[in-house]
Motif scaffolding. Structure first.
Motif, mmCIF file in Angstrom:
data_model
loop_
_atom_site.group_PDB
_atom_site.id
_atom_site.type_symbol
_atom_site.label_atom_id
_atom_site.label_comp_id
_atom_site.label_asym_id
_atom_site.label_seq_id
_atom_site.Cartn_x
_atom_site.Cartn_y
_atom_site.Cartn_z
ATOM 1 N N PHE A 13 0.885 -1.161 0.000
ATOM 2 C CA PHE A 13 0.000 0.000 0.000
ATOM 3 C C PHE A 13 0.921 1.208 0.000
ATOM 4 O O PHE A 13 1.587 1.465 1.006
ATOM 5 N N ASN A 16 4.370 1.070 1.708
ATOM 6 C CA ASN A 16 4.302 0.088 2.801
ATOM 7 C C ASN A 16 4.130 -1.322 2.219
ATOM 8 O O ASN A 16 3.067 -1.675 1.724
ATOM 9 N N VAL A 18 3.245 -4.817 2.553
ATOM 10 C CA VAL A 18 2.517 -5.536 3.603
ATOM 11 C C VAL A 18 2.500 -7.052 3.399
ATOM 12 O O VAL A 18 2.274 -7.795 4.352
ATOM 13 N N PRO A 37 -0.072 -12.018 14.601
ATOM 14 C CA PRO A 37 -0.434 -10.832 15.372
ATOM 15 C C PRO A 37 -1.150 -9.796 14.511
ATOM 16 O O PRO A 37 -1.061 -9.818 13.285
ATOM 17 N N SER A 38 -1.850 -8.902 15.177
ATOM 18 C CA SER A 38 -2.585 -7.854 14.494
ATOM 19 C C SER A 38 -1.632 -7.045 13.601
ATOM 20 O O SER A 38 -0.534 -6.714 14.007
ATOM 21 N N GLY A 39 -2.064 -6.788 12.373
ATOM 22 C CA GLY A 39 -1.263 -5.974 11.458
ATOM 23 C C GLY A 39 -0.285 -6.760 10.602
ATOM 24 O O GLY A 39 0.420 -6.180 9.784
ATOM 25 N N CYS A 40 -0.249 -8.102 10.738
ATOM 26 C CA CYS A 40 0.758 -8.881 9.994
ATOM 27 C C CYS A 40 0.339 -9.142 8.545
ATOM 28 O O CYS A 40 1.125 -9.632 7.752
ATOM 29 N N GLY A 41 -0.924 -8.841 8.203
ATOM 30 C CA GLY A 41 -1.333 -8.979 6.806
ATOM 31 C C GLY A 41 -2.363 -10.060 6.535
ATOM 32 O O GLY A 41 -2.669 -10.358 5.373
ATOM 33 N N LYS A 42 -2.973 -10.618 7.576
ATOM 34 C CA LYS A 42 -3.926 -11.725 7.398
ATOM 35 C C LYS A 42 -5.144 -11.302 6.577
ATOM 36 O O LYS A 42 -5.523 -11.982 5.628
ATOM 37 N N SER A 43 -5.743 -10.173 6.971
ATOM 38 C CA SER A 43 -6.953 -9.735 6.263
ATOM 39 C C SER A 43 -6.632 -9.415 4.813
ATOM 40 O O SER A 43 -7.445 -9.684 3.921
ATOM 41 N N THR A 44 -5.447 -8.867 4.576
ATOM 42 C CA THR A 44 -5.068 -8.544 3.193
ATOM 43 C C THR A 44 -4.981 -9.822 2.362
ATOM 44 O O THR A 44 -5.437 -9.848 1.214
HETATM 45 P P1 ADP Z 1 -4.195 -8.096 9.947
HETATM 46 O O1 ADP Z 1 -5.480 -8.525 9.341
HETATM 47 O O2 ADP Z 1 -3.213 -9.201 10.119
HETATM 48 O O3 ADP Z 1 -4.394 -7.348 11.234
HETATM 49 P P2 ADP Z 1 -4.065 -6.313 7.660
HETATM 50 O O4 ADP Z 1 -3.997 -7.219 6.481
HETATM 51 O O5 ADP Z 1 -5.370 -5.685 7.959
HETATM 52 O O6 ADP Z 1 -3.479 -7.072 8.941
HETATM 53 O O7 ADP Z 1 -3.019 -5.132 7.469
HETATM 54 C C1 ADP Z 1 -1.666 -5.355 7.160
HETATM 55 C C2 ADP Z 1 -0.984 -4.017 6.958
HETATM 56 O O8 ADP Z 1 -1.492 -3.378 5.804
HETATM 57 C C3 ADP Z 1 -1.189 -3.042 8.105
HETATM 58 O O9 ADP Z 1 0.004 -2.337 8.300
HETATM 59 C C4 ADP Z 1 -2.287 -2.135 7.587
HETATM 60 O O10 ADP Z 1 -2.183 -0.873 8.178
HETATM 61 C C5 ADP Z 1 -2.012 -2.113 6.113
HETATM 62 N N1 ADP Z 1 -3.230 -1.906 5.308
HETATM 63 C C6 ADP Z 1 -4.264 -2.774 5.207
HETATM 64 N N2 ADP Z 1 -5.216 -2.324 4.353
HETATM 65 C C7 ADP Z 1 -4.762 -1.131 3.893
HETATM 66 C C8 ADP Z 1 -5.277 -0.157 2.977
HETATM 67 N N3 ADP Z 1 -6.451 -0.324 2.337
HETATM 68 N N4 ADP Z 1 -4.536 0.951 2.749
HETATM 69 C C9 ADP Z 1 -3.343 1.135 3.362
HETATM 70 N N5 ADP Z 1 -2.794 0.266 4.235
HETATM 71 C C10 ADP Z 1 -3.493 -0.856 4.506
#
Ligand code: ADP
Ligand code: MG
Length: 299
Positions: A13, A16, A18, A37-44
């Protein structure tokens, strides 16, 4: 064939980075967990699989079919989120029927699918209620029902139980495991909760900082962690990680650290003689006895 293969996914992003080199396979019908852990990229990772986000590198396959270029709708994947995202003005039946109506399925078929899913989830009595008249657990069931009626090739769950209290969460965990047994559909479940991962997962994919640290069964991950991160992340109470050095005296091998010297009867550690290592000891592996370590137990 509706297993999932992701190959070398990368995503930034802006500046960054990710995700980097994300590759794994989930067999048809398997329940896989993305843990980290939170922020590691799982949801992405989930959003890339669902097609809600576009990767910079890599490919995604369902069975032998590449889906990388398909729209979310064409992928035949259903996703359930932490926030239930129900339509507030529609009742439970209408919420569950919505995607089928959009696909212009015959009314009778829609009704049958909704009733079957409602029965499976034990929410037949709630079909006429609006979301605001439901508890958190009931809303999450409706969100599940909405995914089930679509009969997707793959279910994706993004921390679906995080908004529920601890007791309900453990009850829903059991229900999800049952649901998987009944539906036998490939499922990928994201969580930062290691207990959820260890109890639900047939395969666990451990992530940190946008990379995969280890893929294995719950037992692999617990008994044979690939690195110090995985060892420390899994297990409650936590593993003891002690830095020290492997030494040798009179043909015996020792682990030495400030004020402590342990005789090791594991010959595999001979290769580390003279080196600094981190020794990991799970709490349950420690027993009281006449030993070389003196100390006090704090409770
Ligand atoms: P998790 O689900 O493991 O908590 P995410 O996949 O949500 O992690 O996020 C991984 C990283 O990508 C984080 O640093 C988050 O801030 C960043 N991020 C996620 N979605 C976006 C987006 N749409 N725009 C910018 N940064 C994003
Ligand atoms: Mg997330």
């Amino acid at each position: 064939m509706s297993g999932l293969t992701v190959n070398n996914l990368g995503k930034s992003f802006g500046s960054n980075r990710v995700l980097e080199g994300i590759s794994f396979e989930v067999a048809e019908g398997e329940f896989a967990i993305l843990l980290g852990p939170s922020g590691c990229g799982k949801s992405t990772v989930l959003r890339l699989i669902a097609g809600l986000e576009r990767q910079d590198t890599g490919e995604i396959f369902i069975g032998n079919q590449e889906i990388t270029e398909l729209t979310p709708r064409e992928r035949d994947i259903a996703m359930v989120f932490q926030s239930y995202a129900l339509y507030p003005h529609m009742n439970v039946f209408e919420n569950m029927a919505f995607s089928l109506k959009m696909k212009k399925q015959p009314w009778q078929e829609i009704e049958e699918k909704v009733r079957n899913a409602a029965e499976l989830l034990g929410i037949e009595e709630l079909l006429r209620r609006k979301p605001k008249e439901l508890s958190g657990g009931q809303r999450q069931r409706v969100a599940l029902g909405r995914a089930i009626v679509r009969n997707p090739k793959i279910f994706l769950f993004d921390e679906p139980l995080s908004n529920l209290d601890a007791k309900l969460r453990s009850a829903m965990r059991i229900e999800l495991a049952k649901l998987h047994k009944q539906l036998k559909t490939t499922m990928i479940y994201v969580t930062h909760d290691q207990i959820e991962a260890m109890t639900l997962g047939e395969k666990i994919i451990v992530m940190e900082h946008g990379t995969i640290q280890q893929v294995g069964t719950p037992e692999d991950i617990y008994q044979r962690p690939a690195n110090v991160f995985v060892a420390g992340f899994i297990g409650s109470p936590q593993i003891n990680l002690i830095k020290g050095r492997i030494t040798e005296k009179n043909n015996e091998v020792f682990f030495e650290t400030d004020g402590m010297s342990l005789t090791l009867n594991n010959n595999r550690l001979r290769t580390y003689i003279g080196q600094e290592i981190t020794l990991g000891i799970r709490p349950e592996a420690i027993t009281l006895g006449e030993g070389p370590i003196a100390g006090e137990i704090e409770l």
